[in-house]
Every structure is written in C-alpha cells, then in structure tokens.
Design a protein around this motif. Sequence first.
Motif, PDB file in Angstrom:
ATOM      1  N   PRO A  37       0.814  -1.211   0.000  1.00 21.88           N
ATOM      2  CA  PRO A  37       0.000   0.000   0.000  1.00 21.88           C
ATOM      3  C   PRO A  37       0.856   1.273   0.000  1.00 21.88           C
ATOM      4  CG  PRO A  37       0.143  -0.867   2.203  1.00 21.88           C
ATOM      5  CD  PRO A  37       0.870  -1.841   1.302  1.00 21.88           C
ATOM      6  N   HIS A  38       2.184   1.110   0.047  1.00 22.09           N
ATOM      7  CA  HIS A  38       3.098   2.255   0.120  1.00 22.09           C
ATOM      8  C   HIS A  38       4.286   1.994  -0.800  1.00 22.09           C
ATOM      9  CE1 HIS A  38       5.257   5.624   2.028  1.00 22.09           C
ATOM     10  NE2 HIS A  38       6.324   4.852   1.910  1.00 22.09           N
ATOM     11  N   VAL A  39       4.587   2.956  -1.674  1.00 19.58           N
ATOM     12  CA  VAL A  39       5.685   2.847  -2.630  1.00 19.58           C
ATOM     13  C   VAL A  39       6.452   4.164  -2.617  1.00 19.58           C
ATOM     14  CG1 VAL A  39       6.262   2.527  -5.069  1.00 19.58           C
ATOM     15  CG2 VAL A  39       4.369   1.259  -4.081  1.00 19.58           C
ATOM     16  N   GLU A  40       7.787   4.099  -2.793  1.00 17.48           N
ATOM     17  CA  GLU A  40       8.612   5.303  -2.807  1.00 17.48           C
ATOM     18  C   GLU A  40       9.564   5.300  -3.990  1.00 17.48           C
ATOM     19  OE1 GLU A  40      10.732   6.011   0.826  1.00 17.48           O
ATOM     20  OE2 GLU A  40       8.951   5.717   2.062  1.00 17.48           O
ATOM     21  N   ALA A  41       9.951   6.502  -4.411  1.00 15.65           N
ATOM     22  CA  ALA A  41      10.973   6.682  -5.442  1.00 15.65           C
ATOM     23  C   ALA A  41      11.724   7.976  -5.151  1.00 15.65           C
ATOM     24  CB  ALA A  41      10.345   6.745  -6.825  1.00 15.65           C
ATOM     25  N   ALA A  42      13.018   7.972  -5.449  1.00 13.95           N
ATOM     26  CA  ALA A  42      13.825   9.179  -5.282  1.00 13.95           C
ATOM     27  C   ALA A  42      13.578  10.105  -6.468  1.00 13.95           C
ATOM     28  CB  ALA A  42      15.302   8.816  -5.199  1.00 13.95           C
ATOM     29  N   ALA A  43      13.568  11.408  -6.186  1.00 10.28           N
ATOM     30  CA  ALA A  43      13.342  12.393  -7.252  1.00 10.28           C
ATOM     31  C   ALA A  43      13.970  13.726  -6.860  1.00 10.28           C
ATOM     32  CB  ALA A  43      11.848  12.563  -7.509  1.00 10.28           C
ATOM     33  N   GLY A  44      15.094  14.052  -7.465  1.00 12.33           N
ATOM     34  CA  GLY A  44      15.703  15.358  -7.241  1.00 12.33           C
ATOM     35  C   GLY A  44      16.017  15.683  -5.792  1.00 12.33           C
ATOM     36  N   GLY A  45      16.499  14.708  -5.049  1.00 10.04           N
ATOM     37  CA  GLY A  45      16.842  14.944  -3.651  1.00 10.04           C
ATOM     38  C   GLY A  45      15.685  14.760  -2.689  1.00 10.04           C
ATOM     39  N   LEU A  46      14.496  14.515  -3.198  1.00 12.27           N
ATOM     40  CA  LEU A  46      13.323  14.232  -2.362  1.00 12.27           C
ATOM     41  C   LEU A  46      12.879  12.805  -2.597  1.00 12.27           C
ATOM     42  CD1 LEU A  46      11.059  17.363  -2.960  1.00 12.27           C
ATOM     43  CD2 LEU A  46      12.374  16.828  -0.912  1.00 12.27           C
ATOM     44  N   ARG A  47      12.065  12.308  -1.697  1.00  5.26           N
ATOM     45  CA  ARG A  47      11.380  11.037  -1.917  1.00  5.26           C
ATOM     46  C   ARG A  47       9.939  11.361  -2.286  1.00  5.26           C
ATOM     47  NH1 ARG A  47      10.806   7.991   2.798  1.00  5.26           N
ATOM     48  NH2 ARG A  47      11.017   9.928   3.929  1.00  5.26           N
ATOM     49  N   ILE A  48       9.439  10.690  -3.297  1.00  6.29           N
ATOM     50  CA  ILE A  48       8.025  10.766  -3.618  1.00  6.29           C
ATOM     51  C   ILE A  48       7.413   9.476  -3.086  1.00  6.29           C
ATOM     52  CG2 ILE A  48       6.283  11.003  -5.434  1.00  6.29           C
ATOM     53  CD1 ILE A  48       8.236  13.387  -5.224  1.00  6.29           C
ATOM     54  N   MET A  49       6.338   9.606  -2.307  1.00 11.32           N
ATOM     55  CA  MET A  49       5.703   8.449  -1.670  1.00 11.32           C
ATOM     56  C   MET A  49       4.261   8.351  -2.162  1.00 11.32           C
ATOM     57  SD  MET A  49       7.033   9.127   2.243  1.00 11.32           S
ATOM     58  CE  MET A  49       5.921  10.509   2.432  1.00 11.32           C
ATOM     59  N   TRP A  50       3.855   7.153  -2.543  1.00  9.66           N
ATOM     60  CA  TRP A  50       2.477   6.904  -2.925  1.00  9.66           C
ATOM     61  C   TRP A  50       1.845   6.018  -1.871  1.00  9.66           C
ATOM     62  CZ3 TRP A  50       6.467   7.187  -6.316  1.00  9.66           C
ATOM     63  CH2 TRP A  50       6.327   8.029  -7.420  1.00  9.66           C
ATOM     64  N   ASP A  51       0.627   6.374  -1.450  1.00 13.40           N
ATOM     65  CA  ASP A  51      -0.112   5.569  -0.494  1.00 13.40           C
ATOM     66  C   ASP A  51      -1.489   5.263  -1.049  1.00 13.40           C
ATOM     67  OD1 ASP A  51       1.580   5.300   1.975  1.00 13.40           O
ATOM     68  OD2 ASP A  51       1.653   7.455   1.686  1.00 13.40           O
ATOM     69  N   ALA A  52      -1.831   3.978  -1.090  1.00 14.25           N
ATOM     70  CA  ALA A  52      -3.145   3.560  -1.567  1.00 14.25           C
ATOM     71  C   ALA A  52      -4.195   3.885  -0.513  1.00 14.25           C
ATOM     72  CB  ALA A  52      -3.135   2.064  -1.854  1.00 14.25           C
ATOM     73  N   VAL A  53      -5.314   4.427  -0.958  1.00 16.76           N
ATOM     74  CA  VAL A  53      -6.442   4.713  -0.074  1.00 16.76           C
ATOM     75  C   VAL A  53      -7.679   4.037  -0.649  1.00 16.76           C
ATOM     76  CG1 VAL A  53      -5.499   6.883   0.805  1.00 16.76           C
ATOM     77  CG2 VAL A  53      -6.951   6.912  -1.227  1.00 16.76           C
ATOM     78  N   GLU A  54      -8.603   3.673   0.217  1.00 22.86           N
ATOM     79  CA  GLU A  54      -9.815   2.967  -0.204  1.00 22.86           C
ATOM     80  C   GLU A  54     -10.803   3.885  -0.920  1.00 22.86           C
ATOM     81  OE1 GLU A  54     -10.503  -0.342   0.115  1.00 22.86           O
ATOM     82  OE2 GLU A  54      -8.436  -0.545   0.783  1.00 22.86           O
ATOM     83  N   GLU A  55     -10.935   5.109  -0.435  1.00 28.62           N
ATOM     84  CA  GLU A  55     -11.895   6.042  -0.997  1.00 28.62           C
ATOM     85  C   GLU A  55     -11.149   7.195  -1.648  1.00 28.62           C
ATOM     86  OE1 GLU A  55     -14.570   7.025   2.144  1.00 28.62           O
ATOM     87  OE2 GLU A  55     -15.019   4.936   2.545  1.00 28.62           O
ATOM     88  N   ALA A  56     -11.853   8.274  -1.931  1.00 31.26           N
ATOM     89  CA  ALA A  56     -11.222   9.434  -2.562  1.00 31.26           C
ATOM     90  C   ALA A  56     -10.043   9.911  -1.733  1.00 31.26           C
ATOM     91  CB  ALA A  56     -12.245  10.549  -2.718  1.00 31.26           C
ATOM     92  N   PRO A  57      -8.942  10.290  -2.389  1.00 32.43           N
ATOM     93  CA  PRO A  57      -7.796  10.817  -1.649  1.00 32.43           C
ATOM     94  C   PRO A  57      -8.197  12.029  -0.812  1.00 32.43           C
ATOM     95  CG  PRO A  57      -7.216  10.427  -3.935  1.00 32.43           C
ATOM     96  CD  PRO A  57      -8.706  10.245  -3.813  1.00 32.43           C
ATOM     97  N   PRO A  58      -7.491  12.275   0.285  1.00 33.57           N
ATOM     98  CA  PRO A  58      -7.806  13.432   1.114  1.00 33.57           C
ATOM     99  C   PRO A  58      -7.707  14.720   0.300  1.00 33.57           C
ATOM    100  CG  PRO A  58      -6.110  12.065   2.125  1.00 33.57           C
ATOM    101  CD  PRO A  58      -6.374  11.514   0.765  1.00 33.57           C
ATOM    102  N   ALA A  59      -8.556  15.681   0.628  1.00 30.35           N
ATOM    103  CA  ALA A  59      -8.502  16.985  -0.035  1.00 30.35           C
ATOM    104  C   ALA A  59      -7.184  17.671   0.309  1.00 30.35           C
ATOM    105  CB  ALA A  59      -9.682  17.836   0.426  1.00 30.35           C
ATOM    106  N   GLY A  60      -6.760  18.559  -0.535  1.00 34.55           N
ATOM    107  CA  GLY A  60      -5.555  19.315  -0.242  1.00 34.55           C
ATOM    108  C   GLY A  60      -4.355  18.870  -1.045  1.00 34.55           C
ATOM    109  N   GLY A  61      -4.468  17.780  -1.796  1.00 35.87           N
ATOM    110  CA  GLY A  61      -3.379  17.374  -2.663  1.00 35.87           C
ATOM    111  C   GLY A  61      -2.238  16.694  -1.950  1.00 35.87           C
ATOM    112  N   PRO A  62      -1.030  16.770  -2.530  1.00 33.07           N
ATOM    113  CA  PRO A  62       0.129  16.087  -1.962  1.00 33.07           C
ATOM    114  C   PRO A  62       0.409  16.508  -0.520  1.00 33.07           C
ATOM    115  CG  PRO A  62       0.592  16.828  -4.174  1.00 33.07           C
ATOM    116  CD  PRO A  62      -0.718  17.436  -3.773  1.00 33.07           C
ATOM    117  N   ARG A  63       1.095  15.644   0.176  1.00 34.11           N
ATOM    118  CA  ARG A  63       1.393  15.836   1.593  1.00 34.11           C
ATOM    119  C   ARG A  63       2.891  16.025   1.760  1.00 34.11           C
ATOM    120  NH1 ARG A  63      -1.891  12.292   5.685  1.00 34.11           N
ATOM    121  NH2 ARG A  63      -0.895  12.881   7.627  1.00 34.11           N
ATOM    122  N   LEU A  64       3.295  17.014   2.544  1.00 36.48           N
ATOM    123  CA  LEU A  64       4.708  17.262   2.813  1.00 36.48           C
ATOM    124  C   LEU A  64       5.157  16.499   4.042  1.00 36.48           C
ATOM    125  CD1 LEU A  64       4.810  21.111   2.241  1.00 36.48           C
ATOM    126  CD2 LEU A  64       5.434  19.308   0.639  1.00 36.48           C
ATOM    127  N   ALA A  65       6.398  16.008   4.022  1.00 35.06           N
ATOM    128  CA  ALA A  65       6.970  15.297   5.167  1.00 35.06           C
ATOM    129  C   ALA A  65       8.354  15.873   5.449  1.00 35.06           C
ATOM    130  CB  ALA A  65       7.064  13.800   4.869  1.00 35.06           C
TER     131      ALA A  65
END
Length: 122
Positions: A37-65
Amino acid sequence: MTPRLDALGIATTNLPASLAFYRCLGLEPPTDPGTAPHVEAAAGGLRIMWDAVEEAPPAGGPRLAFRCGTPGGVDGAYKELTGAGHRGMHEPWDAEWGQRYATVLDPDGNPVDLFAPLDADT
C-alpha cells in the motif's frame, strides 16, 4: 536541528495507474509494487511516496513530510508548532515502519508530517 523537507506524499485510489502516470513524467517508482500500500521513489533529492487509499484521496493534494533528524527532534518540532497555535493532527508516536512520526496541520488545514528514524542518534 532545523527540520528539512524530505518527502512528498501522494494518496491514490489506483496505485498502478498513479505510478504509470508519474513514470511518464520521468519518476522511477518500482515497476511491480505487488500488493504494497506504500511505494517510494527518489526524485531530485526528495522522496516521492504513494499511499493507496480505499476512498477518494484526502482533499488538499500532496502531503509534505519533514525529516527532523532524531526521534526527539520530532517531539520538539511538534511541540514548537502546536505551541505556536498550529493544530496537531496526530501527536508523536513510534510507527510500525520504524520511524517516530507526528502530523500537524498547516494554516489551510493541509497535513504536514514530521518524522525521524527510530534508530537515529538522540
């Protein structure tokens, strides 16, 4: 230590389709994530993380960590932010994936994660 931006998270209802889309943009996530349910890839010094959700993704778009260096750094950053009047979403906890983790909300209500490896020097 000043927290530094380390990762950007994307919630998706269709993980394979999302990974294929971002591959078209030059990112290199795993080609076969299996049932993870969680996948990551390196991109320009950051990690991009994908998380599977059952319903519509949370409002507000991408999440910063933000990486806080040490587990104590997560606690300190959370305390500083909530002490300054920002709303906490999840108080610091030791996550099953081996990180100290917490979530605060930015002024627009977007979740911002704070984390550090549990085995980082204190």
